[in-house]
Design a protein around this motif. Structure first.
Motif, PDB file in Angstrom:
ATOM      1  N   PHE A 138       0.834  -1.202   0.000  1.00 38.92           N
ATOM      2  CA  PHE A 138       0.000   0.000   0.000  1.00 38.92           C
ATOM      3  C   PHE A 138       0.873   1.258   0.000  1.00 38.92           C
ATOM      4  O   PHE A 138       0.584   2.226  -0.719  1.00 38.92           O
ATOM      5  N   LYS A 139       1.929   1.254   0.794  1.00 40.61           N
ATOM      6  CA  LYS A 139       2.823   2.415   0.829  1.00 40.61           C
ATOM      7  C   LYS A 139       3.437   2.656  -0.539  1.00 40.61           C
ATOM      8  O   LYS A 139       3.475   3.795  -1.040  1.00 40.61           O
ATOM      9  N   LEU A 140       3.933   1.606  -1.176  1.00 40.03           N
ATOM     10  CA  LEU A 140       4.612   1.753  -2.455  1.00 40.03           C
ATOM     11  C   LEU A 140       3.652   2.152  -3.576  1.00 40.03           C
ATOM     12  O   LEU A 140       3.936   3.057  -4.368  1.00 40.03           O
ATOM     13  N   ASP A 141       2.510   1.463  -3.640  1.00 38.95           N
ATOM     14  CA  ASP A 141       1.626   1.625  -4.788  1.00 38.95           C
ATOM     15  C   ASP A 141       0.589   2.729  -4.645  1.00 38.95           C
ATOM     16  O   ASP A 141       0.051   3.204  -5.647  1.00 38.95           O
ATOM     17  N   ARG A 147      -4.459  -1.380  -7.702  1.00 35.19           N
ATOM     18  CA  ARG A 147      -3.198  -2.048  -7.375  1.00 35.19           C
ATOM     19  C   ARG A 147      -3.239  -2.901  -6.113  1.00 35.19           C
ATOM     20  O   ARG A 147      -2.387  -3.771  -5.930  1.00 35.19           O
ATOM     21  N   ILE A 148      -4.215  -2.638  -5.239  1.00 36.31           N
ATOM     22  CA  ILE A 148      -4.282  -3.410  -3.998  1.00 36.31           C
ATOM     23  C   ILE A 148      -5.453  -4.391  -4.026  1.00 36.31           C
ATOM     24  O   ILE A 148      -5.256  -5.606  -4.070  1.00 36.31           O
ATOM     25  N   LYS A 149      -6.682  -3.879  -4.046  1.00 42.35           N
ATOM     26  CA  LYS A 149      -7.845  -4.751  -3.908  1.00 42.35           C
ATOM     27  C   LYS A 149      -8.074  -5.657  -5.110  1.00 42.35           C
ATOM     28  O   LYS A 149      -8.602  -6.766  -4.965  1.00 42.35           O
ATOM     29  N   PHE A 150      -7.724  -5.196  -6.306  1.00 45.06           N
ATOM     30  CA  PHE A 150      -7.981  -6.017  -7.488  1.00 45.06           C
ATOM     31  C   PHE A 150      -6.704  -6.316  -8.267  1.00 45.06           C
ATOM     32  O   PHE A 150      -6.746  -6.586  -9.459  1.00 45.06           O
ATOM     33  N   ALA A 151      -5.579  -6.277  -7.595  1.00 42.99           N
ATOM     34  CA  ALA A 151      -4.316  -6.711  -8.185  1.00 42.99           C
ATOM     35  C   ALA A 151      -3.611  -7.565  -7.149  1.00 42.99           C
ATOM     36  O   ALA A 151      -3.598  -8.794  -7.250  1.00 42.99           O
ATOM     37  N   ALA A 152      -3.059  -6.939  -6.118  1.00 38.42           N
ATOM     38  CA  ALA A 152      -2.349  -7.694  -5.089  1.00 38.42           C
ATOM     39  C   ALA A 152      -3.255  -8.692  -4.374  1.00 38.42           C
ATOM     40  O   ALA A 152      -2.908  -9.869  -4.211  1.00 38.42           O
ATOM     41  N   LEU A 153      -4.437  -8.223  -3.939  1.00 32.88           N
ATOM     42  CA  LEU A 153      -5.349  -9.116  -3.222  1.00 32.88           C
ATOM     43  C   LEU A 153      -5.875 -10.226  -4.123  1.00 32.88           C
ATOM     44  O   LEU A 153      -5.889 -11.402  -3.741  1.00 32.88           O
ATOM     45  N   LEU A 154      -6.305  -9.860  -5.321  1.00 33.56           N
ATOM     46  CA  LEU A 154      -6.842 -10.865  -6.238  1.00 33.56           C
ATOM     47  C   LEU A 154      -5.773 -11.880  -6.626  1.00 33.56           C
ATOM     48  O   LEU A 154      -6.037 -13.085  -6.697  1.00 33.56           O
ATOM     49  N   GLU A 155      -4.553 -11.401  -6.854  1.00 33.20           N
ATOM     50  CA  GLU A 155      -3.456 -12.308  -7.210  1.00 33.20           C
ATOM     51  C   GLU A 155      -3.227 -13.340  -6.105  1.00 33.20           C
ATOM     52  O   GLU A 155      -3.088 -14.539  -6.367  1.00 33.20           O
ATOM     53  N   ALA A 188     -13.090 -15.975  -6.643  1.00 28.47           N
ATOM     54  CA  ALA A 188     -13.508 -14.579  -6.784  1.00 28.47           C
ATOM     55  C   ALA A 188     -13.208 -13.804  -5.506  1.00 28.47           C
ATOM     56  O   ALA A 188     -13.084 -14.377  -4.422  1.00 28.47           O
ATOM     57  N   VAL A 189     -13.119 -12.483  -5.673  1.00 29.39           N
ATOM     58  CA  VAL A 189     -13.014 -11.558  -4.547  1.00 29.39           C
ATOM     59  C   VAL A 189     -14.320 -10.788  -4.476  1.00 29.39           C
ATOM     60  O   VAL A 189     -14.799 -10.235  -5.476  1.00 29.39           O
ATOM     61  N   ALA A 244     -10.691  -6.628 -17.845  1.00 27.70           N
ATOM     62  CA  ALA A 244     -11.550  -7.785 -18.116  1.00 27.70           C
ATOM     63  C   ALA A 244     -11.166  -8.974 -17.252  1.00 27.70           C
ATOM     64  O   ALA A 244     -12.024  -9.691 -16.724  1.00 27.70           O
ATOM     65  N   GLU A 245      -9.869  -9.201 -17.074  1.00 23.79           N
ATOM     66  CA  GLU A 245      -9.403 -10.323 -16.254  1.00 23.79           C
ATOM     67  C   GLU A 245      -9.816 -10.146 -14.797  1.00 23.79           C
ATOM     68  O   GLU A 245     -10.220 -11.104 -14.131  1.00 23.79           O
ATOM     69  N   GLN A 246      -9.751  -8.930 -14.302  1.00 25.80           N
ATOM     70  CA  GLN A 246     -10.150  -8.678 -12.917  1.00 25.80           C
ATOM     71  C   GLN A 246     -11.659  -8.788 -12.746  1.00 25.80           C
ATOM     72  O   GLN A 246     -12.143  -9.317 -11.736  1.00 25.80           O
ATOM     73  N   LEU A 247     -12.424  -8.318 -13.719  1.00 29.68           N
ATOM     74  CA  LEU A 247     -13.875  -8.446 -13.655  1.00 29.68           C
ATOM     75  C   LEU A 247     -14.308  -9.906 -13.651  1.00 29.68           C
ATOM     76  O   LEU A 247     -15.341 -10.258 -13.077  1.00 29.68           O
ATOM     77  N   ALA A 248     -13.517 -10.775 -14.278  1.00 35.24           N
ATOM     78  CA  ALA A 248     -13.848 -12.194 -14.340  1.00 35.24           C
ATOM     79  C   ALA A 248     -13.827 -12.830 -12.960  1.00 35.24           C
ATOM     80  O   ALA A 248     -14.429 -13.895 -12.734  1.00 35.24           O
TER      81      ALA A 248
END
Length: 366
Positions: free
Chosen positions: A77-80, A104-112, A121-122, A159-163
């Protein structure tokens, strides 16, 4: 499905998690520890992601009957988000940290991490809807309650995150109904105030917060002709459209108020002028994404609506991709648009995509 419910400690995410359980999903709750100062406490309704919020989320998970974890994302979170916020202001832009956090956090780092752990799913408490078209493609749409619609801050999703996204509150008629449902479920957060402002600046003093991290440096306040009107202690403290705090000390020749028109970090100057000079006829950005399928031919101008703030009204526009930029021309000038803001493009209720604004063209030439 195996669903990871992001639980902020607020009423929306708690009810969203409960609805995911009722829909038959295997749900696990997780609270993201984003603060690098774990002793931070909430002040009124400012901020989020504090120790108190974590405890509220745990109580809600216990009532719902789901496993609950706290994941430390403070470094990411600090970096991004935080460092990006500082860098954008230092470059004379006005960022939206909520957009960066979702992206970058909820639908990138967390989803990853969720996908790596086998989740499908998240789930979040955002007020937005996902619609699947006849070919199985997922689209992001406005919530049924436009007063609470949060599709703008989700415009960065791909699109990938919405999936792998789930928004159980999208069809809810009102926030009052969500609170009533929370109370009926025995959730203690039913009447908890909504958070607002920037979560990592809980006292709301953005200028003071930036001054501590960027420092102060005296610079000039100029008019559109380059005449010096006064001085300031750091261009990063100003944003386009700002009226208060200019400290020029005397009125303009016509007696009308002056507004910040431009922030120039290279030479640490701030340009001010009349309100009508804030009218923008064109915006463009090279950092654009599509929320689902892109237009069939994005190079051909298409009609749409553009929204430049979370709670702004959408404005009819024409957009296209040209020379590597998403170029948007509103039917009527936009007011007070700053580089760094996010422009989200809609077609009807659908979020088509977004861009971070790199440049603007004034409707009132100097």
């Amino acid at each position: 499905m195996k669903v990871l419910a992001a639980m902020s400690g607020g009423v929306d995410s708690a009810v969203a998690a409960a609805r995911a359980v009722e829909a038959g999903h295997d749900v696990v709750g997780v609270h993201l520890a984003l603060s690098r100062m774990p002793g931070t406490l909430r002040t009124g309704s400012r901020g989020c992601c504090t120790i108190e919020d974590s405890m509220d989320a745990q109580r809600a998970a216990n009532v719902i009957g789901i496993p609950y974890y706290v994941w430390d994302f403070s470094e990411r979170f600090k970096l991004d988000v935080v460092d990006d916020f500082i860098a954008e202001y230092s470059a004379g832009r006005t960022p939206n940290p909520c957009m960066r956090c979702n992206e970058r956090i909820k639908f990138a780092a967390l989803l990853e991490k969720a996908l790596d752990l086998g989740f499908d799913a998240v789930c979040t408490g955002h007020y937005a809807a996902i619609v699947t078209d006849a070919d199985g493609n997922r689209e992001l749409h406005r919530a049924s309650d436009w007063a609470k619609d949060q599709s703008y801050v989700l415009g960065v999703l791909t699109a990938e995150q919405l999936a792998h996204a789930m928004f159980p509150l999208g069809a809810t008629p009102s926030k009052a109904e969500v609170r009533a449902e929370a109370a009926a479920r025995g959730l203690s957060v039913a009447n908890k105030p909504d958070s607002h402002d920037i979560c990592f600046i809980p006292d709301g003093d953005t200028r003071g917060w930036l001054a501590e991290r960027v420092g102060t440096a005296t610079g000039d306040i100029l008019d559109r002709d380059g005449n010096r009107l006064g001085s300031h202690e750091g261009a990063h403290a100003y944003t386009v459209g700002q009226r208060k705090g200019l400290n020029i000390g005397y009125p303009s020749p016509d007696g009308r108020p002056r507004f910040v028109l431009e922030v120039r970090p290279v030479d640490n100057t701030v340009v001010v002028g009349p309100k009508e000079a804030l009218d923008i006829a064109e915006i463009a950005g090279s950092r654009f994404t599509w929320a689902g399928l892109p237009p069939a031919d994005a190079a051909t101008p298409f009609t749409c609506e553009v929204q430049i703030r979370a709670h702004a009204d959408p404005v009819p526009a024409v957009a296209c991709v040209r020379d590597g930029e998403l170029l948007i021309r509103p039917d009527v000038p936009l007011n007070g648009v700053a580089p760094g803001q996010t422009a989200v493009v809609y077609v009807g209720t659908r979020v088509l995509g977004q861009t971070t604004i790199d440049r603007t063209v004034s409707a009132v030439p100097a």
